[in-house]
Write a protein that holds these residues in place. Structure first.
Motif, PDB file in Angstrom:
ATOM      1  N   GLU A 103       7.625  16.142 -29.082  1.00  0.00           N
ATOM      2  CA  GLU A 103       8.890  16.572 -28.493  1.00  0.00           C
ATOM      3  C   GLU A 103       8.835  18.029 -28.044  1.00  0.00           C
ATOM      4  O   GLU A 103       9.857  18.595 -27.655  1.00  0.00           O
ATOM      5  N   THR A 114      10.484  18.956 -24.740  1.00  0.00           N
ATOM      6  CA  THR A 114      10.100  18.113 -23.610  1.00  0.00           C
ATOM      7  C   THR A 114      11.336  17.699 -22.817  1.00  0.00           C
ATOM      8  O   THR A 114      12.479  17.873 -23.267  1.00  0.00           O
ATOM      9  N   ALA A 116      12.495  14.723 -22.271  1.00  0.00           N
ATOM     10  CA  ALA A 116      13.279  13.726 -23.009  1.00  0.00           C
ATOM     11  C   ALA A 116      14.049  14.374 -24.149  1.00  0.00           C
ATOM     12  O   ALA A 116      15.234  14.092 -24.356  1.00  0.00           O
ATOM     13  N   ARG A 117      13.397  15.277 -24.893  1.00  0.00           N
ATOM     14  CA  ARG A 117      14.084  15.922 -26.015  1.00  0.00           C
ATOM     15  C   ARG A 117      15.181  16.857 -25.504  1.00  0.00           C
ATOM     16  O   ARG A 117      16.255  16.962 -26.115  1.00  0.00           O
ATOM     17  N   TYR A 120      18.023  14.701 -24.650  1.00  0.00           N
ATOM     18  CA  TYR A 120      18.589  14.221 -25.920  1.00  0.00           C
ATOM     19  C   TYR A 120      19.527  15.268 -26.515  1.00  0.00           C
ATOM     20  O   TYR A 120      20.642  14.953 -26.954  1.00  0.00           O
ATOM     21  N   PHE A 144      13.303  12.283 -15.310  1.00  0.00           N
ATOM     22  CA  PHE A 144      12.813  11.878 -16.621  1.00  0.00           C
ATOM     23  C   PHE A 144      13.273  10.456 -16.903  1.00  0.00           C
ATOM     24  O   PHE A 144      14.159   9.921 -16.228  1.00  0.00           O
ATOM     25  N   SER A 145      12.676   9.847 -17.891  1.00  0.00           N
ATOM     26  CA  SER A 145      13.011   8.464 -18.251  1.00  0.00           C
ATOM     27  C   SER A 145      14.134   8.437 -19.270  1.00  0.00           C
ATOM     28  O   SER A 145      13.998   8.990 -20.374  1.00  0.00           O
ATOM     29  N   THR A 146      15.236   7.790 -18.916  1.00  0.00           N
ATOM     30  CA  THR A 146      16.320   7.657 -19.893  1.00  0.00           C
ATOM     31  C   THR A 146      15.895   6.751 -21.046  1.00  0.00           C
ATOM     32  O   THR A 146      16.425   6.872 -22.155  1.00  0.00           O
ATOM     33  N   GLU A 147      14.922   5.878 -20.796  1.00  0.00           N
ATOM     34  CA  GLU A 147      14.422   5.035 -21.879  1.00  0.00           C
ATOM     35  C   GLU A 147      13.763   5.878 -22.963  1.00  0.00           C
ATOM     36  O   GLU A 147      13.905   5.596 -24.154  1.00  0.00           O
ATOM     37  N   ASP A 148      13.058   6.940 -22.531  1.00  0.00           N
ATOM     38  CA  ASP A 148      12.453   7.849 -23.521  1.00  0.00           C
ATOM     39  C   ASP A 148      13.528   8.543 -24.352  1.00  0.00           C
ATOM     40  O   ASP A 148      13.333   8.799 -25.545  1.00  0.00           O
ATOM     41  N   VAL A 149      14.659   8.846 -23.719  1.00  0.00           N
ATOM     42  CA  VAL A 149      15.752   9.493 -24.446  1.00  0.00           C
ATOM     43  C   VAL A 149      16.379   8.503 -25.426  1.00  0.00           C
ATOM     44  O   VAL A 149      16.711   8.858 -26.563  1.00  0.00           O
TER      45      VAL A 149
END
Length: 281
Positions: A103, A114, A116-117, A120, A144-149
């Motif tokens: 992260e 990152t 995603a972090r 988040y 960025f990927s919302t799936e990663d979030v």
């Protein structure tokens, strides 16, 4: 010497004397200095915050999003850090939160959460409208990927603000070209209108005529937020008038919104336009 630096290190390395440090430089944070006449940028303040932590903190939140390229961030915004010292000086927000190795990344040599972090944290710590605006800006700058979030939300299922995060993630739209456009889009969504598309291209004879902020192609109704530049820049104003005439000829109804408009008035104007074009609630 860099714009911001640790005073004791500069003195010990003989880059400045203690007298010069007191006379020609000013404290940004405890132990961290900058030239008195230097106007501090957001990046200067971010670097200064990291130096204040003894180079141990990780930059997070809005400051992290700026390092990732997000726009519309004022230079005086509070710098957020992930670190164990939770009694920071004025202008800093420090949170003692767990960060996994995957992260944290580095941007311009600084440890930063990152993408995603960062997303988040923005979605958890900010009120809904501000969170969506910041996330829109981050997605527009660096997708960025919302799936990663969502995976991070699952990793920290009991963390504070996760429910709010899950609610705002589906609302992210990289088509928002300003925080005010995000505000307008959320206003229309909350009013119960169909989900508007953003950055709608309008062409005539294979030539791009306009890129509409948001709207509904099916009904040829669009809503656009006009900032001050539309009023103060005469060339921009003339261009806008010609553009509106062309759009009207092509059958588009454009609802122009300014800062002084009341929300209920905007909703009523959009509702009347959509109803006139055949939309039924």
């Amino acid at each position: 010497m860099t714009a911001v630096f640790i005073g004791s290190e500069a003195v010990s390395s003989r880059k400045v004397t203690r007298h010069e440090l007191q006379r020609w430089y000013r404290p940004v944070y405890p132990g961290v200095y900058a030239p008195r006449r230097h106007n501090l940028s957001l990046r200067d303040r971010t670097i200064g915050a990291w130096l204040w932590s003894g180079r141990r903190a990780v930059i997070s939140g809005i400051a992290a999003s700026a390092l990732h390229g997000a726009q519309w961030i004022d230079d005086d915004v509070a710098i957020e850090l992930a670190w164990s010292n939770t009694r920071p000086p004025r202008g800093l927000v420090v949170r003692d939160e767990v960060l996994a190795d995957d992260e944290v990344t580095r941007v311009v040599g600084l440890p930063v959460t990152t993408l995603a972090r960062t997303a988040y944290d923005l979605g958890r710590h900010l009120p809904r409208g501000q969170a969506v605006a910041r996330l829109d800006a981050l997605m527009r700058a660096t997708p960025f990927s919302t799936e990663d979030v969502f995976l991070l939300a699952k990793r920290y299922a009991g963390a504070r603000g996760v429910r709010r995060l899950r609610a705002v993630l589906p609302l992210i739209d990289a088509g928002a070209a300003s925080p005010k456009e995000t505000w307008l889009r959320l206003l229309l969504i909350d009013a119960g209108f169909p989900l508007p598309s953003t950055q709608i291209p309008v062409q005539r004879d294979w030539r791009l005529i306009a890129m509409l902020d948001m709207g509904w192609e099916k009904y040829q109704v669009a809503a656009e937020y006009d900032g001050d530049q539309h009023r103060t820049d005469r060339r921009r104003y003339a261009h806008d008038q010609r553009r509106l005439r062309t759009l009207a000829q092509l059958g588009w109804l454009i609802i122009r919104v300014i800062a002084e408009d009341r929300s209920d008035e905007v909703i009523a104007r959009v509702r009347n336009a959509l109803l006139a074009r055949g939309w039924r609630p």
